[in-house]
Design an enzyme around this catalytic site. Structure first.
Site, PDB file in Angstrom:
ATOM      1  N   HIS A  55      12.121   7.953  13.222  1.00 45.08           N
ATOM      2  CA  HIS A  55      10.972   7.067  12.982  1.00 45.08           C
ATOM      3  C   HIS A  55       9.637   7.817  13.118  1.00 45.08           C
ATOM      4  O   HIS A  55       8.804   7.478  13.956  1.00 45.08           O
ATOM      5  CB  HIS A  55      11.004   5.865  13.933  1.00 45.08           C
ATOM      6  CG  HIS A  55      10.238   4.685  13.415  1.00 45.08           C
ATOM      7  ND1 HIS A  55      10.591   3.389  13.696  1.00 45.08           N
ATOM      8  CD2 HIS A  55       9.126   4.599  12.635  1.00 45.08           C
ATOM      9  CE1 HIS A  55       9.726   2.556  13.114  1.00 45.08           C
ATOM     10  NE2 HIS A  55       8.820   3.276  12.467  1.00 45.08           N
ATOM     11  N   GLU A  57      17.411   1.098  16.783  1.00 47.58           N
ATOM     12  CA  GLU A  57      16.865   2.382  17.231  1.00 47.58           C
ATOM     13  C   GLU A  57      16.218   2.244  18.618  1.00 47.58           C
ATOM     14  O   GLU A  57      15.734   1.162  18.935  1.00 47.58           O
ATOM     15  CB  GLU A  57      15.835   2.927  16.216  1.00 47.58           C
ATOM     16  CG  GLU A  57      14.619   2.026  16.022  1.00 47.58           C
ATOM     17  CD  GLU A  57      13.667   2.532  14.933  1.00 47.58           C
ATOM     18  OE1 GLU A  57      14.107   2.754  13.804  1.00 47.58           O
ATOM     19  OE2 GLU A  57      12.476   2.674  15.251  1.00 47.58           O
ATOM     20  N   ARG A  64      12.180  -0.464   7.804  1.00 52.81           N
ATOM     21  CA  ARG A  64      12.809  -0.871   9.066  1.00 52.81           C
ATOM     22  C   ARG A  64      14.320  -0.801   8.884  1.00 52.81           C
ATOM     23  O   ARG A  64      14.850  -1.141   7.816  1.00 52.81           O
ATOM     24  CB  ARG A  64      12.418  -2.299   9.447  1.00 52.81           C
ATOM     25  CG  ARG A  64      10.983  -2.465   9.927  1.00 52.81           C
ATOM     26  CD  ARG A  64      10.711  -1.782  11.274  1.00 52.81           C
ATOM     27  NE  ARG A  64       9.353  -1.969  11.744  1.00 52.81           N
ATOM     28  CZ  ARG A  64       8.346  -1.110  11.512  1.00 52.81           C
ATOM     29  NH1 ARG A  64       8.575   0.004  10.840  1.00 52.81           N
ATOM     30  NH2 ARG A  64       7.136  -1.360  11.987  1.00 52.81           N
ATOM     31  N   ILE A  88      12.102   4.061   4.696  1.00 53.91           N
ATOM     32  CA  ILE A  88      11.001   4.378   5.619  1.00 53.91           C
ATOM     33  C   ILE A  88      10.379   3.079   6.141  1.00 53.91           C
ATOM     34  O   ILE A  88       9.262   3.086   6.636  1.00 53.91           O
ATOM     35  CB  ILE A  88       9.907   5.256   4.955  1.00 53.91           C
ATOM     36  CG1 ILE A  88       9.407   4.638   3.634  1.00 53.91           C
ATOM     37  CG2 ILE A  88      10.406   6.668   4.743  1.00 53.91           C
ATOM     38  CD1 ILE A  88       8.141   5.297   3.080  1.00 53.91           C
ATOM     39  N   ARG A 101       0.820  -1.220   0.000  1.00 60.41           N
ATOM     40  CA  ARG A 101       0.000   0.000   0.000  1.00 60.41           C
ATOM     41  C   ARG A 101       0.848   1.262   0.000  1.00 60.41           C
ATOM     42  O   ARG A 101       0.611   2.201  -0.758  1.00 60.41           O
ATOM     43  CB  ARG A 101      -0.918   0.006   1.230  1.00 60.41           C
ATOM     44  CG  ARG A 101      -2.049  -0.978   1.122  1.00 60.41           C
ATOM     45  CD  ARG A 101      -2.708  -1.157   2.477  1.00 60.41           C
ATOM     46  NE  ARG A 101      -1.878  -1.961   3.327  1.00 60.41           N
ATOM     47  CZ  ARG A 101      -2.263  -3.084   3.921  1.00 60.41           C
ATOM     48  NH1 ARG A 101      -3.495  -3.505   3.779  1.00 60.41           N
ATOM     49  NH2 ARG A 101      -1.451  -3.778   4.686  1.00 60.41           N
TER      50      ARG A 101
HETATM   51  C1  8YV Z   1       5.032   3.453  13.876  1.00 65.25           C
HETATM   52  C2  8YV Z   1       5.612   2.122  11.748  1.00 65.25           C
HETATM   53  O1  8YV Z   1       5.235   4.777  14.222  1.00 65.25           O
HETATM   54  O2  8YV Z   1       3.384   1.467  11.406  1.00 65.25           O
HETATM   55  C3  8YV Z   1       4.568   1.144  11.371  1.00 65.25           C
HETATM   56  O3  8YV Z   1       4.938   0.007  11.014  1.00 65.25           O
HETATM   57  O4  8YV Z   1       6.752   1.913  11.539  1.00 65.25           O
HETATM   58  C4  8YV Z   1       5.241   3.432  12.383  1.00 65.25           C
HETATM   59  O5  8YV Z   1       4.089   3.930  11.799  1.00 65.25           O
HETATM   60  C5  8YV Z   1       5.897   2.612  14.774  1.00 65.25           C
HETATM   61  O6  8YV Z   1       6.011   1.317  14.392  1.00 65.25           O
HETATM   62  C6  8YV Z   1       5.354   2.683  16.200  1.00 65.25           C
HETATM   63  O7  8YV Z   1       4.342   1.783  16.420  1.00 65.25           O
END
Ligand code: 8YV
Length: 328
Positions: A288, A270, A241, A239, A158
């Site tokens: 993040h 992180e 991991r 954006i 998405r």
């Molecule tokens: C979150 C993200 O801010 O949704 C995800 O997978 O990486 C981010 O939107 C983070 O994971 C905190 O839950």
């Protein structure tokens, strides 16, 4: 006496969502934002029937073993690499995530990082603030065009598709992508995106963006070899991991002059940051925050809460990851 299910929320969250949850549950929360030591986190989880987790809260085999009453973990994230999903399914613990609500916001930020990196915005601001701007120069902080260039998207779910739309429709970019499964022809044509092999994507892209899930299989999928395959002067944006990239190899590729720059919103380990990253100029580093607008984070939080409410009221969930747990 009918006791309310107990929900543990290890990190601060929107007060209005906590209030909503309090009308259904007994809520153990950490609004004070205290750093939770792992053993305290497990001890609180062990007293709970459900958790509202974030991507930073690990649900692993050891925690599941210690938490016999746990029935659901509602992740306030679309990614769920913090979950041992198979272990959760074996233990009969439902996992849910928050897809869709963050797609456009995250794609906006990916694009912002791409532009900031290609046009050297952060470096330019530091240059100005450091009072290094003495006079106009033909090549002062000259970057790379975004419009009309080639964007390679790795991972075309998405969010990848939302990035592709911005690139092809808004910036007249050529969009190529690599994904395990190729999109249907109609979707490809609507997005003006073409599937290519990973090696071709790396060789042809002026900018490469990572938007794929992290797993043992995708760990360090971008290492020295892949970086060397990238076009000289290209940019890498992550954006997804941090663990997708070998950060030391990335620093080497920038320092050798091979890469033009990179932008990272996510880091391996992180919030600890590889100190080598902090010494570099032609990079953009953010903590993040790709999904972090008030509107979107509130939607994520409410969706996680809805999953908890729905589960305890009707043994259903809105966005389950292991729905087999719900089968009778
Ligand atoms: C979150 C993200 O801010 O949704 C995800 O997978 O990486 C981010 O939107 C983070 O994971 C905190 O839950």
């Amino acid at each position: 006496m009918n006791t309310k299910p107990k929900i543990y929320i290890p990190r601060p969250n929107f007060p209005q969502v906590i209030e909503r949850l309090q009308s259904h549950f007994e809520v153990i929360h950490n609004q004070a934002d205290e750093v939770v030591l792992h053993e305290h986190y497990v001890a609180k989880a062990a007293q709970s029937d459900g958790m509202l987790t974030t991507g930073s809260d690990l649900i692993n085999e050891a925690l599941l073993k210690a938490c016999g009453s746990l029935k659901i973990c509602a992740n306030m994230a679309v990614g769920f690499n913090n979950f041992d999903l198979e272990g959760m399914t074996r233990a009969g613990v439902l996992a849910t995530n928050t897809p869709d609500v963050l797609t456009q916001t995250t794609a906006d930020f990916g694009f912002a990082l791409l532009m900031a990196c290609a046009r050297r915005m952060v470096e330019s601001e530091h240059f100005l603030r450091d009072q290094q701007w003495k006079q106009w120069r033909f090549d002062l902080l000259a970057g790379h065009d975004v419009h009309g260039s080639t964007l390679g998207i790795i991972g075309m779910g998405r969010i990848g598709q939302a990035v592709a739309k911005r690139a092809s429709k808004g910036f007249d970019m050529k969009v190529i992508y690599h994904n395990r499964t190729q999109l249907p022809a109609a979707t490809e044509s609507a997005l003006e995106a073409t599937w290519v092999e990973l090696a071709d994507l790396l060789a042809q892209s002026d900018h490469v963006m990572l938007v794929l899930p992290y797993s043992a299989q995708s760990h360090h999928m971008i290492g020295a070899r892949e970086l060397a395959m990238m076009k000289p002067g290209a940019h890498l944006i992550n954006i997804a991991r941090g663990g997708l990239i070998d950060e030391d190899a990335l620093v080497d590729a920038l320092q050798s002059g091979h890469l033009g720059g990179f932008a990272l919103d996510v880091f391996e380990g992180e919030p600890k940051i590889n100190p080598r990253l902090l010494t570099l100029k032609r990079v953009v580093l953010t903590p993040h925050i790709a999904s972090s607008t008030i509107q979107t984070r509130l939607k994520m939080s409410n969706l996680a809460a809805d999953n908890l409410i729905e589960f305890f009221a009707h043994r259903k969930a809105i966005t389950p990851l292991n729905p087999q747990v719900l089968e009778p």
